[in-house]
Every structure is written in structure tokens, then in C-alpha cells.
Design a protein around this motif. Sequence first.
Motif, PDB file in Angstrom:
ATOM      1  N   THR B  49       0.832  -1.207   0.000  1.00 32.11           N
ATOM      2  CA  THR B  49       0.000   0.000   0.000  1.00 32.11           C
ATOM      3  C   THR B  49       0.868   1.259   0.000  1.00 32.11           C
ATOM      4  N   ARG B  50       2.182   1.068   0.134  1.00 32.22           N
ATOM      5  CA  ARG B  50       3.091   2.222   0.142  1.00 32.22           C
ATOM      6  C   ARG B  50       3.990   2.197  -1.084  1.00 32.22           C
ATOM      7  N   THR B  51       4.725   3.268  -1.288  1.00 34.40           N
ATOM      8  CA  THR B  51       5.681   3.271  -2.397  1.00 34.40           C
ATOM      9  C   THR B  51       6.938   2.534  -1.941  1.00 34.40           C
ATOM     10  N   PRO B  52       7.713   2.011  -2.888  1.00 25.55           N
ATOM     11  CA  PRO B  52       8.972   1.364  -2.506  1.00 25.55           C
ATOM     12  C   PRO B  52       9.844   2.288  -1.653  1.00 25.55           C
ATOM     13  N   GLY B  53       9.872   3.558  -1.998  1.00 24.04           N
ATOM     14  CA  GLY B  53      10.680   4.517  -1.240  1.00 24.04           C
ATOM     15  C   GLY B  53      10.223   4.629   0.205  1.00 24.04           C
ATOM     16  N   GLU B  54       8.907   4.609   0.403  1.00 24.48           N
ATOM     17  CA  GLU B  54       8.381   4.690   1.780  1.00 24.48           C
ATOM     18  C   GLU B  54       8.760   3.452   2.586  1.00 24.48           C
ATOM     19  N   VAL B  55       8.710   2.290   1.932  1.00 21.96           N
ATOM     20  CA  VAL B  55       9.085   1.060   2.644  1.00 21.96           C
ATOM     21  C   VAL B  55      10.568   1.112   3.010  1.00 21.96           C
ATOM     22  N   HIS B  56      11.383   1.561   2.065  1.00 23.82           N
ATOM     23  CA  HIS B  56      12.820   1.700   2.339  1.00 23.82           C
ATOM     24  C   HIS B  56      13.045   2.648   3.524  1.00 23.82           C
ATOM     25  N   PRO B  73      23.431  -1.443   9.359  1.00 22.11           N
ATOM     26  CA  PRO B  73      21.981  -1.277   9.180  1.00 22.11           C
ATOM     27  C   PRO B  73      21.521  -1.609   7.757  1.00 22.11           C
ATOM     28  N   ALA B  74      20.480  -2.422   7.656  1.00 18.38           N
ATOM     29  CA  ALA B  74      20.013  -2.904   6.353  1.00 18.38           C
ATOM     30  C   ALA B  74      19.564  -1.762   5.451  1.00 18.38           C
ATOM     31  N   GLY B  75      18.805  -0.815   6.006  1.00 16.39           N
ATOM     32  CA  GLY B  75      18.290   0.286   5.189  1.00 16.39           C
ATOM     33  C   GLY B  75      19.424   1.095   4.576  1.00 16.39           C
ATOM     34  N   GLY B  79      20.642   1.481   0.482  1.00 14.79           N
ATOM     35  CA  GLY B  79      20.824   2.811  -0.100  1.00 14.79           C
ATOM     36  C   GLY B  79      22.177   3.007  -0.764  1.00 14.79           C
ATOM     37  N   LEU B  80      23.094   2.068  -0.561  1.00 16.94           N
ATOM     38  CA  LEU B  80      24.419   2.193  -1.170  1.00 16.94           C
ATOM     39  C   LEU B  80      24.436   1.767  -2.633  1.00 16.94           C
ATOM     40  N   MET B  81      23.347   1.171  -3.108  1.00 17.48           N
ATOM     41  CA  MET B  81      23.325   0.773  -4.521  1.00 17.48           C
ATOM     42  C   MET B  81      23.241   2.035  -5.371  1.00 17.48           C
ATOM     43  N   GLY B 118       9.914 -11.539   4.228  1.00 18.69           N
ATOM     44  CA  GLY B 118      10.991 -10.548   4.381  1.00 18.69           C
ATOM     45  C   GLY B 118      11.703 -10.285   3.057  1.00 18.69           C
ATOM     46  N   CYS B 119      11.953 -11.355   2.295  1.00 20.90           N
ATOM     47  CA  CYS B 119      12.597 -11.206   0.980  1.00 20.90           C
ATOM     48  C   CYS B 119      11.728 -10.360   0.056  1.00 20.90           C
ATOM     49  N   LEU B 120      10.407 -10.595   0.108  1.00 27.02           N
ATOM     50  CA  LEU B 120       9.490  -9.872  -0.779  1.00 27.02           C
ATOM     51  C   LEU B 120       9.488  -8.388  -0.446  1.00 27.02           C
ATOM     52  N   ILE B 121       9.479  -8.079   0.839  1.00 25.79           N
ATOM     53  CA  ILE B 121       9.472  -6.676   1.261  1.00 25.79           C
ATOM     54  C   ILE B 121      10.763  -5.992   0.800  1.00 25.79           C
ATOM     55  N   ALA B 122      11.881  -6.678   0.971  1.00 27.61           N
ATOM     56  CA  ALA B 122      13.170  -6.109   0.555  1.00 27.61           C
ATOM     57  C   ALA B 122      13.202  -5.907  -0.960  1.00 27.61           C
ATOM     58  N   ALA B 123      12.718  -6.893  -1.706  1.00 31.23           N
ATOM     59  CA  ALA B 123      12.739  -6.808  -3.174  1.00 31.23           C
ATOM     60  C   ALA B 123      11.868  -5.659  -3.660  1.00 31.23           C
ATOM     61  N   TYR B 124      10.715  -5.502  -3.013  1.00 26.14           N
ATOM     62  CA  TYR B 124       9.801  -4.414  -3.390  1.00 26.14           C
ATOM     63  C   TYR B 124      10.484  -3.063  -3.157  1.00 26.14           C
ATOM     64  N   ALA B 125      11.071  -2.902  -1.976  1.00 27.19           N
ATOM     65  CA  ALA B 125      11.678  -1.612  -1.632  1.00 27.19           C
ATOM     66  C   ALA B 125      12.898  -1.314  -2.499  1.00 27.19           C
ATOM     67  N   ALA B 126      13.689  -2.335  -2.769  1.00 25.01           N
ATOM     68  CA  ALA B 126      14.959  -2.101  -3.461  1.00 25.01           C
ATOM     69  C   ALA B 126      14.821  -2.123  -4.981  1.00 25.01           C
TER      70      ALA B 126
END
Lengths: 203, 466
Positions: B49-56, B73-75, B79-81, B118-126
Motif C-alpha cells: 500500500t506504500r511506495t517502494p521509497g516509503e518502505v525503504h 543497518p540494512a536500510g 541505499g548504497l546501490m 521478508g525477501c518480498l518486502i526487501a525486493a519491493y523496496a529495493a
Amino acid sequence: MSRLNEANTILAKEIIARYPKARSATIPLLHLSQQQNGYVTEEAMAHVAELVGATPAEVQGTATFYEMFKFRPVGKYLVNICGTMSCQLMGSEALLHHAEEVLGVKPGGTTADGMFTLEHAECQAACTEAPNMQVNYRHCHRMTNEAFDQLIADLREGKRDADIPAHGTLARIRQQIPAEKAVGPVSPDDPARPVWTPAPEVK
Amino acid sequence: MATYPWAAGYVDDGDRPKIVTARFEHEDSYTITRYHATEGYAGLKAALTRTPGEVHDEVRGATVLGRGGAGFPAGTKWGLMPPEKYPRYLVVNGDESEPGTYKDRLLMERDPHQLIEGCLIAAYAAGLSQVFLYIRGEMPLAHERVATALNEAYAAGYVGKNILGTDFSVDIILHWGAGAYVVGEETALIESLEGKRGEPRLKPPYFPAAIGLYGQPTIVNNVETLSNLPWLLRNGVAAYTAIGTETSPGTRMVAVSGHVARPGVFEIVNGTTTFRDLLFGDEFCQGIRDGNSLKAFVPGGGSAPWFTPEQLDVPFEGRVAGAAGSMLGSGAVMVMDDTTDIPTAALTLTRFYAHESCGQCTPCREGGTWLMRVLERVVEGQGTRADLDQLLEIGESICPGKFPHAANSALGLEATPFPYKMTTICFVGPSAYAPVHSALTHFRDEFEARVADTPARRQIPVTAVH
Ligand SMILES: Cc1cc2nc3c(=O)[nH]c(=O)nc-3n(C[C@H](O)[C@H](O)[C@H](O)COP(=O)(O)O)c2cc1C
Ligand code: SF4
Ligand code: FES
């Protein structure tokens, strides 16, 4: 007959198709060949090389790096006794000596009947349950000499066949990706931004 | 207190908050049915329901620390990519093999859907559409559980094309290793996933976020790190950071093994829980076995310099542990009571790292083997006093300068804080030295009692063995 058989070749191609580069499937395919033959043969490595588009030497180079691949026949059951710190503190050395005595072999050795190969292993990610061992990588926690004797007797009598398959078989359940749901491998050469990811704002 | 026959080692006790082990009490925790009944995939739905940026931003805001060893920290890592560089990949590190570490295997066996979510959330955000879940080869049950869960998740529409009817699509590919400790190091993990020998790459330039899998930006995260994300997305940043401290929020899983009355795997509150709580607390390990006394403990996996009873009040806070001369690493505490033969314990660890050297760097390949051989000789009563200095000299060639160690007031020693300098590509070389250095720093008398007083240095008949 130690190339991958027909059914396994089909399976191998399915696995390869999941990766952006075929060579990534090398380790899974080596496991598949070990499952078929009990160990990794020269012919199997050559076949894997053909399938993933590498040279046999490259596949051999990869295979020999990893402890789980065996290049000679081993027993039906690989008995790995953990000797790393948590297990050592809790008496793994005595367990190993007991195993040597019961099986009549030293680490690396296989019993004459081809049933058991004994190995000295490293941390099995079960450290609170020391001393640990694995049989064909199935965990056995808080081992005692009595529990070891019982386990060996049960294995000899085939009583553990349901939960401990012969050496080579790892997981008995495989991932299956239905064709209609698969996104497919993402090529490193495809620079497209994923559709759900918004373009950055132009400042 | 509760323990469960299906989750060997896990101890569920006290009123501590649970983020990643909440489902362990259920025997069928690994099934999609149980997962659905316990808020399963609600975190994914919240994310969508949020944008990838918001999840990040949420992951960044919660300061979810990496649980694989380095505590980054994971976040921040995501962000280093480099912006606008695609494709990107996520590689999940399920190679758990650091001596003393036992938590990722439990998470994969007991709650595979939580990891997948958890993988899905990370993939969506990144912004990436292929995930590789690399599981250590010697964990067939974890494979089976994760494979089954993935099959269920594909069938239910959580993974694959157009997830839950949105335009978010990602494949998760189960991959497995074949036994090599060093492959847990992130660049070696990537090499291995490319079908090669698991030899670590030089950093720089090979930081995975910049040049990772197939040369593309790649996130490597630990199983426990990713398992935190569903809870975070369901409950929000404020709830997550309300647990623990500002710099170490949330919980973390810790395995305590060795000579405690009740060894176990605990989900502890990050930042505030101390080693004293953990080793002596009633809801944790309940003291040292058989009423013995504590001699020393390894606070963060086999690579970590040792602590003695003097450091019991150090909390699970990276900076504090670092200043005290060690690290929290992978949440693995190994406890030695007063019956422990220290030189033998050090040898066991050094042998592990010497054996696991990939052989690329001379100081690790040769130095590790020398450390092991000389130490073996000392333990067997064949060593001389000169051997003890020799051990420290070999260590100097792997880690020049002062090596971190804890304070020891009886010996008048102040702490040398983390980190150290090193001459090797990865941490395996230094890890072979850490136990030797710790043992010799705090328990030199035990070594001296073992060696002959002959000053002449003997020939050292050592060459690397592989
Ligand atoms: C020799 C070595 C072994 C490692 N083994 C593991 C491991 O088994 N599992 C793991 O998650 N991280 C391991 N790490 C740490 C990884 O390199 C990496 O930092 C981590 O997977 C990143 O995930 P995180 O940021 O979520 O912690 C190891 C590091 C080194 C140097
Ligand atoms: S430090 Fe050791 S394990 Fe790491 S890259 Fe060098 S030789 Fe290999
Ligand atoms: S030390 Fe034996 S399982 Fe970890």
C-alpha cells in the motif's frame, strides 16, 4: 552410466533455466549427480560442464572446493561428528573415539560392508545441543555413546529409512515454479527499471 | 519457561517481546495455514500500500541492524546501490556456519514463510525482481521447509508474477551450498552462486552493493535480518524502536552453548540485555553448570576475542562490546567454566579457521597452518617457551599492530578496542589468530605450565595442508 540419466537431465535443464547464467547451476547439478550416483564421478562433472557451458576443468575446480562433494564411493551413511568448540567443550572427542571403536574405522574410513563412512566435521549450527553429529546431514543432538549405538543399530536394520535417505540425497522436496507464475531469470544485461519502481523525480 | 521438542534448543521464557520467534510455540509454524492464522503476509500487504521509497524509509528509520556478523543497518546498505542502476539482485545469506552460531537454521526450519515475506518486502523496496536464497548444504531440513513454503507461496500468489494482483513481480530461487565455511562471507557467497570456488573478492572494488552478482548491484542480507521485516511492516517503526536502544533497536537471537546450566537459543532485547543477564539470569542460562565458576566466554562467534568475568556487564550494544575489545558478531556465545583446558579450546577454534582458509592469501593460508601446528605442539606438551612468542609473531603477520583484547585487572591490562588491521582479503585469517591471542593474553600461565623451558627455538616443520 554416471552421466546424469534422462530424468535428471530434464531436471537439470529446469534448474539451469532459473538462473541468468547457466554456470550458476553448477553446485545444484553436482548435488543432483551425487544424488544419482552416491558420489561425483568424472563423467558426471564432464556432463555438468556440458550442461552449464563450462569446461570440465572449471567444474572440477568448483567441485573440489566444497566438502560435501565426494569423488570416491562413500558408505550409504556418512557419519559426521562435530568437533568444533561448543561440541568439543561438551565431550565430542569421547564421542568420536567411541564411534571409531564401534565402526572400526578412523575418520575418512568406510566400514567393510560399505554402510558407514566416518568423518570429523565442523560446526553444524546446533551448538546449544552439543555434542552433535549428522547422518547424511540429518542432525542428531545431545549424543551419548548409548544413543550412538542405538542409532547405528537402527540404521543397519533399516529402521531410519523413512527419515534418513542414502548418501547423496539432500532435500527430498524440490522447489517447483509453475511456468505461468515465473518471472524468469533477470539478465544482468537488461537495464530496465522494474515497473513498480517509480522513476526518480527530475530536479 | 517453555521449550518445544520441534525447536531443539529454543527457549521461550519470560515476558520478553518476540519479533522473529513468535510462531515457534506452534508445532506447525512452518505451514502456510499457521502462517495465515498468525498475521502471515500482512507485512507484505502493508508494504504494497506504500511506495517502494516509503518502505525503504521505514527500514532505514527502524535501524534494522544486520544479524550476520557485521551489524550494518540494512536500510543504509540498500541505499548504497547506485541510483538508477538495474538490474539488482538480492542474495539471502543462509550459510550459517560460524562456530557457535545457531539461529538462522531455526528460522528457516520453523518459520520459512516469515523469511520469504521478508525477501518480498526487501525486493519491493529495493526494486529488484530476482532473489537467490542460498542455504547451507548441510541443512536438508531447512531446504525442505523453505522449498515447501516457496511452492505454497507461489501457488497462493505471494511470489512470482503480479503479486497479489499488483505490478510487483519477483522470483525467489532456492539455491544451496556444498560445505565451505568461507562461502558465508558475502563476496564468496556471490562467487559460489556464480558457480565458482567460494573465494572472497577484494573490497574495494567488489562491494556487493556496487559490483555484486554478475557484476550488478546486489544486496546480501542475513536470514535473521530479513525475518525482522514482516513484523516491522505490520507494526511500524515506533513499535520496533520502542524495543531495545536507539542504536541497537529490536531484538536479536542469541545462542549460548558450552558450560552453562541451560544452554539455549533466546530472542533477547537488543542493546540492554547484558552478558550477565544471559549467562546467569533465571529466564536465560541459569548460571554455570554443576555450580562451577565462569572462566571465559566467546561473545560473538568463534572469530571474536574472548571476554572474562570482568566483561559480564557489557550489554548487547556493538559500540560497547567493541570498546571492550571484542564484537557481538553472529549472536553466538560459547561459555567455558573453570574445568576448561584453555590451550585446547583455543586450538579447536584455530584448527577450524586454518582448515577453512580458502588459500588465496599467504598470511592466512600459511599463518593459519603455522598457528595450528605450533599450538598443537604446545597442547601435546612438545612445545617450548619460544613457541609462545612464535605464536604472537605469526599473528603479527596476519594482523599487524595491537590486536583487540579485553581488559584484565588481575594482569593490569587495559582493553584494546576493535577493530584490527589485517593483511588478508577476508576475516578468516584474523579469526585463526583471535583465539590464540585471547588465550595467551588472559591465560598465559596455562601455556607456560605446558612448555619446556628450553630457550632455543626449534625448527618448525610446517607447510600448508589442504
Ligand atoms: C568468513 C566469514 C563468514 C561469514 N559467514 C556468514 C554466514 O554464515 N551467514 C551470514 O549471514 N553472514 C556471514 N558473514 C557475514 C557476511 O559477509 C555479510 O556481512 C552478511 O551476510 C550481511 O548480512 P547482514 O547485513 O544482514 O548481516 C560472514 C563473514 C565472514 C567474513
Ligand atoms: S583470509 Fe583466508 S579465507 Fe579469506 S580470502 Fe584470504 S586466504 Fe581466503
Ligand atoms: S560446535 Fe558443534 S554444532 Fe556448533
